[in-house]
Write a protein that holds these residues in place. Structure first.
Motif, PDB file in Angstrom:
ATOM      1  N   UNK A 224       0.761  -1.234   0.000  1.00 22.12           N
ATOM      2  CA  UNK A 224       0.000   0.000   0.000  1.00 22.12           C
ATOM      3  C   UNK A 224       0.796   1.290   0.000  1.00 22.12           C
ATOM      4  N   UNK A 225       2.059   1.235   0.435  1.00 22.81           N
ATOM      5  CA  UNK A 225       2.903   2.438   0.452  1.00 22.81           C
ATOM      6  C   UNK A 225       4.324   2.046   0.066  1.00 22.81           C
ATOM      7  N   UNK A 226       4.428   1.250  -1.003  1.00 14.99           N
ATOM      8  CA  UNK A 226       5.708   0.633  -1.337  1.00 14.99           C
ATOM      9  C   UNK A 226       6.539   1.511  -2.264  1.00 14.99           C
ATOM     10  N   UNK A 227       7.045   2.618  -1.712  1.00 22.91           N
ATOM     11  CA  UNK A 227       8.091   3.363  -2.405  1.00 22.91           C
ATOM     12  C   UNK A 227       9.434   2.804  -1.932  1.00 22.91           C
ATOM     13  N   UNK A 228      10.516   3.169  -2.604  1.00 26.55           N
ATOM     14  CA  UNK A 228      11.802   2.518  -2.335  1.00 26.55           C
ATOM     15  C   UNK A 228      12.302   2.760  -0.913  1.00 26.55           C
ATOM     16  N   UNK A 229      11.838   3.842  -0.261  1.00 30.48           N
ATOM     17  CA  UNK A 229      12.244   4.095   1.119  1.00 30.48           C
ATOM     18  C   UNK A 229      11.646   3.132   2.118  1.00 30.48           C
ATOM     19  N   UNK A 230      10.634   2.366   1.712  1.00 30.51           N
ATOM     20  CA  UNK A 230      10.025   1.365   2.587  1.00 30.51           C
ATOM     21  C   UNK A 230      10.425  -0.052   2.204  1.00 30.51           C
ATOM     22  N   UNK A 231      11.496  -0.174   1.438  1.00 26.85           N
ATOM     23  CA  UNK A 231      12.045  -1.485   1.072  1.00 26.85           C
ATOM     24  C   UNK A 231      13.549  -1.435   1.279  1.00 26.85           C
ATOM     25  N   UNK A 232      14.112  -2.559   1.689  1.00 23.21           N
ATOM     26  CA  UNK A 232      15.543  -2.573   1.976  1.00 23.21           C
ATOM     27  C   UNK A 232      16.047  -4.010   1.976  1.00 23.21           C
ATOM     28  N   UNK A 233      17.267  -4.170   2.412  1.00 24.99           N
ATOM     29  CA  UNK A 233      17.876  -5.479   2.621  1.00 24.99           C
ATOM     30  C   UNK A 233      18.179  -5.598   4.108  1.00 24.99           C
ATOM     31  N   UNK A 263       5.094   2.627  -6.814  1.00 23.35           N
ATOM     32  CA  UNK A 263       6.414   2.150  -7.207  1.00 23.35           C
ATOM     33  C   UNK A 263       6.874   2.866  -8.473  1.00 23.35           C
ATOM     34  N   UNK A 264       5.941   3.116  -9.385  1.00 26.42           N
ATOM     35  CA  UNK A 264       6.270   3.860 -10.602  1.00 26.42           C
ATOM     36  C   UNK A 264       6.528   5.329 -10.294  1.00 26.42           C
ATOM     37  N   UNK A 265       5.728   5.898  -9.387  1.00 29.89           N
ATOM     38  CA  UNK A 265       5.827   7.330  -9.085  1.00 29.89           C
ATOM     39  C   UNK A 265       7.217   7.710  -8.600  1.00 29.89           C
ATOM     40  N   UNK A 266       7.793   6.909  -7.724  1.00 26.11           N
ATOM     41  CA  UNK A 266       9.087   7.255  -7.127  1.00 26.11           C
ATOM     42  C   UNK A 266      10.250   6.425  -7.645  1.00 26.11           C
ATOM     43  N   UNK A 267       9.981   5.316  -8.324  1.00 26.95           N
ATOM     44  CA  UNK A 267      11.059   4.503  -8.897  1.00 26.95           C
ATOM     45  C   UNK A 267      11.940   3.884  -7.828  1.00 26.95           C
ATOM     46  N   UNK A 291      -0.523   0.073 -18.817  1.00 28.82           N
ATOM     47  CA  UNK A 291       0.189   1.305 -18.468  1.00 28.82           C
ATOM     48  C   UNK A 291      -0.775   2.385 -17.993  1.00 28.82           C
ATOM     49  N   UNK A 292      -1.956   2.447 -18.593  1.00 33.84           N
ATOM     50  CA  UNK A 292      -2.943   3.444 -18.170  1.00 33.84           C
ATOM     51  C   UNK A 292      -3.534   3.098 -16.808  1.00 33.84           C
ATOM     52  N   UNK A 293      -3.698   1.812 -16.517  1.00 31.92           N
ATOM     53  CA  UNK A 293      -4.173   1.427 -15.180  1.00 31.92           C
ATOM     54  C   UNK A 293      -3.163   1.822 -14.118  1.00 31.92           C
ATOM     55  N   UNK A 294      -1.887   1.588 -14.396  1.00 31.89           N
ATOM     56  CA  UNK A 294      -0.858   1.955 -13.424  1.00 31.89           C
ATOM     57  C   UNK A 294      -0.831   3.471 -13.224  1.00 31.89           C
ATOM     58  N   UNK A 295      -1.050   4.241 -14.297  1.00 33.45           N
ATOM     59  CA  UNK A 295      -1.142   5.700 -14.170  1.00 33.45           C
ATOM     60  C   UNK A 295      -2.338   6.088 -13.299  1.00 33.45           C
ATOM     61  N   UNK A 296      -3.459   5.413 -13.501  1.00 34.35           N
ATOM     62  CA  UNK A 296      -4.642   5.679 -12.686  1.00 34.35           C
ATOM     63  C   UNK A 296      -4.356   5.400 -11.213  1.00 34.35           C
ATOM     64  N   UNK A 297      -3.619   4.334 -10.943  1.00 32.71           N
ATOM     65  CA  UNK A 297      -3.288   3.996  -9.559  1.00 32.71           C
ATOM     66  C   UNK A 297      -2.213   4.927  -8.985  1.00 32.71           C
TER      67      UNK A 297
END
Length: 336
Positions: A224-233, A263-267, A291-297
């Motif tokens: 639900x909030x999976x930008x790269x700052x919330x993922x790590x090793x 995930x697309x928004x922040x890469x 691609x349009x669905x991901x843009x909508x999300x």
């Protein structure tokens, strides 16, 4: 620092052999984080992670994160920490806590595979192919979640809904533009574009009778909030080597592709991530509209950031909506 007696009781610890130290920042501005270290009867140390915060906002956030983490952990135990509980502190009136596994972070995700175990793409694929449970009182899985969850500091309405299109329109887009109005004041253009998106684009692009050739989609747990700052090793209890992990979740039962919007928004997930992921989780039909669905999300997260921070996130939201309404809205660009 002495550990609050409510947490001592929750975890069944020996207070005389337990210490608490600071663990840095916490995502929400009013929260503090701590590391709990306790000596077990066998002489080995065990560690836990704790968040504390004041007031009803912290209480709601911690309940949502508790249920989010455990929903993800139950589906993929190596993906995120499990939560042991949350509640009111006994020795600090008005304060609340959340206690989870201690996640020993060792580095950020990289585009090259360096961690052991399953990759993040593989773990996320397993999460997104595990059907959501059927809530009590319902006869099939629903979209939504059994608790309010917070994306950033925004409390989200997760009322169970049988239609994904209705859930996304009402409990994400219309909900967040209302939050934006409270934060930033009335904005007729933004509000009108959101309404056009809900009434014209959503039925056309993610309607229940449109996805998967009319078969619809199965709700699955998403972070639900999976930008790269919330993922790590890092290492969770029981791991001998660091693995790809996530944290600070804001889960709900949703369309799996909703995860991909932020995930697309922040890469930051590496060029091969989606290729590996989609080998395990095929794109929803019709594939040509993926691609349009991901843009909508992605739109929801632009609107949420605008509600939280104002500023430049508005232009990103407007750009997405104009593009989608122009492509899928009744009457196309003449309506803009």
């Amino acid at each position: 620092m002495k550990l609050d007696s409510a947490v001592v009781a929750l975890l069944g610890l020996d207070a005389d052999n337990t210490s608490v130290s600071s663990a840095g920042g916490a995502g929400m501005s009013s929260a503090c984080t701590s590391k709990i270290t306790t000596k077990q009867p066998n002489g080995e140390n065990m560690t836990y992670f704790m968040k504390t915060g004041k007031g009803p906002e912290a209480e709601a956030m911690f309940e949502g994160e508790h249920q989010s983490l455990n929903a993800i952990h139950n589906a993929v135990p190596t993906l995120c920490p499990r939560s042991f509980g949350h509640g009111r502190l006994t020795d600090a009136p008005g304060k609340h806590y959340l206690v989870t596994d201690y996640l020993d972070l060792s580095g950020r995700l990289s585009s090259t595979k360096s961690a052991k175990g399953m990759s993040l793409a593989q773990k996320l694929a397993k999460l997104h192919t595990t059907p959501a449970p059927t809530p009590k009182g319902y006869d099939k899985p629903q979209f939504g979640f059994p608790a309010t969850t917070c994306c950033g500091d925004t409390p989200q309405d997760n009322t169970f809904t049988s239609s994904w299109a209705d859930f996304y329109a009402n409990h994400r887009l219309r909900f967040i533009v209302h939050q934006s109005k409270k934060s930033n004041g009335a904005d007729k253009q933004l509000e009108d574009l959101v309404e056009q998106t809900c009434t014209a684009v959503i039925p056309r692009l993610i309607g229940d009778d449109h996805l998967n050739n009319g078969k619809g989609i199965t709700p699955v747990v998403i972070h639900g909030d999976l930008w790269s700052g919330n993922a790590s090793v890092g290492k969770l209890p029981g791991m001998t080597e660091p693995e790809d992990v996530v944290f600070d979740s804001s889960a709900c039962y949703a369309h799996s592709e909703f995860e991909l919007g932020i995930m697309k928004m922040f890469g930051g997930f590496g060029g091969g991530f989606l290729d590996e992921y989609h080998q395990l989780v095929p794109k929803t039909e019709p594939v040509e509209e993926y691609a349009d669905r991901v843009r909508l999300y992605e739109l929801y997260h632009h609107l949420n950031h605008h509600a939280l921070f104002g500023g430049g996130y508005r232009s990103g939201a407007v750009s997405i909506m104009r593009e989608l309404v122009g492509k899928y809205g009744k009457g196309g660009r003449d309506e803009l």
